[in-house]
Enzyme design. Structure first.
Site, mmCIF file in Angstrom:
data_model
loop_
_atom_site.group_PDB
_atom_site.id
_atom_site.type_symbol
_atom_site.label_atom_id
_atom_site.label_comp_id
_atom_site.label_asym_id
_atom_site.label_seq_id
_atom_site.Cartn_x
_atom_site.Cartn_y
_atom_site.Cartn_z
ATOM 1 N N GLY A 10 0.828 -1.197 0.000
ATOM 2 C CA GLY A 10 0.000 0.000 0.000
ATOM 3 C C GLY A 10 0.866 1.253 0.000
ATOM 4 O O GLY A 10 2.097 1.191 -0.043
ATOM 5 N N ALA A 61 -4.926 -2.075 5.856
ATOM 6 C CA ALA A 61 -6.235 -1.544 6.230
ATOM 7 C C ALA A 61 -7.196 -1.636 5.056
ATOM 8 O O ALA A 61 -6.769 -1.669 3.893
ATOM 9 C CB ALA A 61 -6.119 -0.087 6.686
ATOM 10 N N TYR A 126 -16.445 3.147 7.726
ATOM 11 C CA TYR A 126 -14.984 3.104 7.779
ATOM 12 C C TYR A 126 -14.461 3.634 9.112
ATOM 13 O O TYR A 126 -13.616 3.000 9.761
ATOM 14 C CB TYR A 126 -14.417 3.923 6.618
ATOM 15 C CG TYR A 126 -12.937 4.188 6.719
ATOM 16 C CD1 TYR A 126 -12.012 3.152 6.579
ATOM 17 C CD2 TYR A 126 -12.454 5.473 6.953
ATOM 18 C CE1 TYR A 126 -10.646 3.397 6.675
ATOM 19 C CE2 TYR A 126 -11.101 5.728 7.039
ATOM 20 C CZ TYR A 126 -10.199 4.681 6.913
ATOM 21 O OH TYR A 126 -8.857 4.934 7.009
#
Length: 286
Positions: A10, A61, A126
């Site tokens: 990421g 995540a 979220y």
């Protein structure tokens, strides 16, 4: 020491990889989802046993904010359950868990920067999934440091800066909301701060701390977009519009500036101004 990094492909994980070459005294183990699913307890325990880290940096995540409204199960599986799996493994092995969280844990309806002591009140799936991940880490209680950040960007993956660069090269003008205020944060700067903490923590100490980290200063998305065009030399005009012009599935905080006093005080971390970091990223792109 050994440092295990999850979510290594990421934005943040890639920047941690970039910086790792500058720290030859440490041995890094980078694992992305394909190598290590943080929701699988046996896999995480095996990785910790194999790598024997002193620190585990969780850069994994579920960050698809709008998609999370339609698929809360996936968001909670990664952001809450995955955080719990890592916390359990770190507690059993005596490893410091450095966990990255978000400004979305706050509702974002106040005019002053949020401190770590302010009560979270997320308004999106979220945000709730990330907050429950924080809470689960606290309940399991390994030695842990949670770092909340905001508006992350880098040369990698999908983010606002890369979207503006693409659209700015294609269009003569763009509309961008002006009534949401926060702080753009360079993933490279955040990676540097995490490694600073990792390298200077006291292994004999049991940490139970939460910090805020973003670049210095404040901006609206409109300000951010204008800066991208200016610093990249693109001649795309940015027009300010109200958020109501771009309804989104997940509610966004209208103000989510983070107070960074604690992390600067406790760790001596110097934080760059957001425009300076953006300029550095864009100059490296050219």
């Amino acid at each position: 020491m050994n440092i295990l990094v999850t979510g290594s492909n990421g934005q943040l994980g890639r920047e941690l990889q970039e910086l790792s070459c500058l720290l030859p005294a440490h041995r890094f183990f980078f694992h992305d989802f394909q190598e290590l699913d943080i929701t699988e307890s046996s896999a995480v325990m095996s990785a910790v046993a194999r790598c024997q880290p002193s620190v585990l940096i969780n850069a994994a995540a579920y960050t698809a904010v709008d998609r999370a409204e339609r698929d809360p199960e996936s968001a909670f599986r990664v952001n809450r359950n995955g955080a719990g799996v890592l916390a359990s493994a770190c507690r059993e092995a005596g490893v410091l868990l450095l966990h990255v969280s978000t400004d979305y844990v706050f509702e974002g309806n106040r005019p002053t920067p949020y401190r770590e002591s302010d009560s979270p009140s997320p308004s999106s799936v979220y945000g709730r999934s990330k907050l429950q991940g924080e809470q689960l880490i606290g309940e399991i209680d390994p030695s842990h440091i949670i770092v909340r950040t905001s508006w992350l960007y880098s040369p990698y993956g999908a983010n606002f800066v890369k979207t503006m660069l693409r659209l700015g090269a294609e269009k003569s003008e763009l509309q961008v909301v002006f009534d949401q205020t926060g702080t753009p944060t360079s993933a490279a700067d955040l990676a540097g701060a995490l490694l600073e903490i990792a390298g200077h923590h006291d292994p004999s100490r049991h940490y139970r701390q939460t910090y805020h980290y973003s670049n210095e200063g404040t901006a609206s998305w409109y300000d951010f977009a204008c800066a991208v065009m200016e610093l990249s030399g693109l001649e795309c005009r940015i027009l300010p519009v109200d958020s109501s012009c771009y309804p989104q599935e997940a509610p966004r905080p209208s103000y989510s500036v983070l107070d960074k006093s604690a992390i600067k005080r406790d760790w001596g971390i110097r934080i760059p101004y957001w425009r300076d970091s953006l300029a550095a990223m864009l100059s490296n792109q050219s």
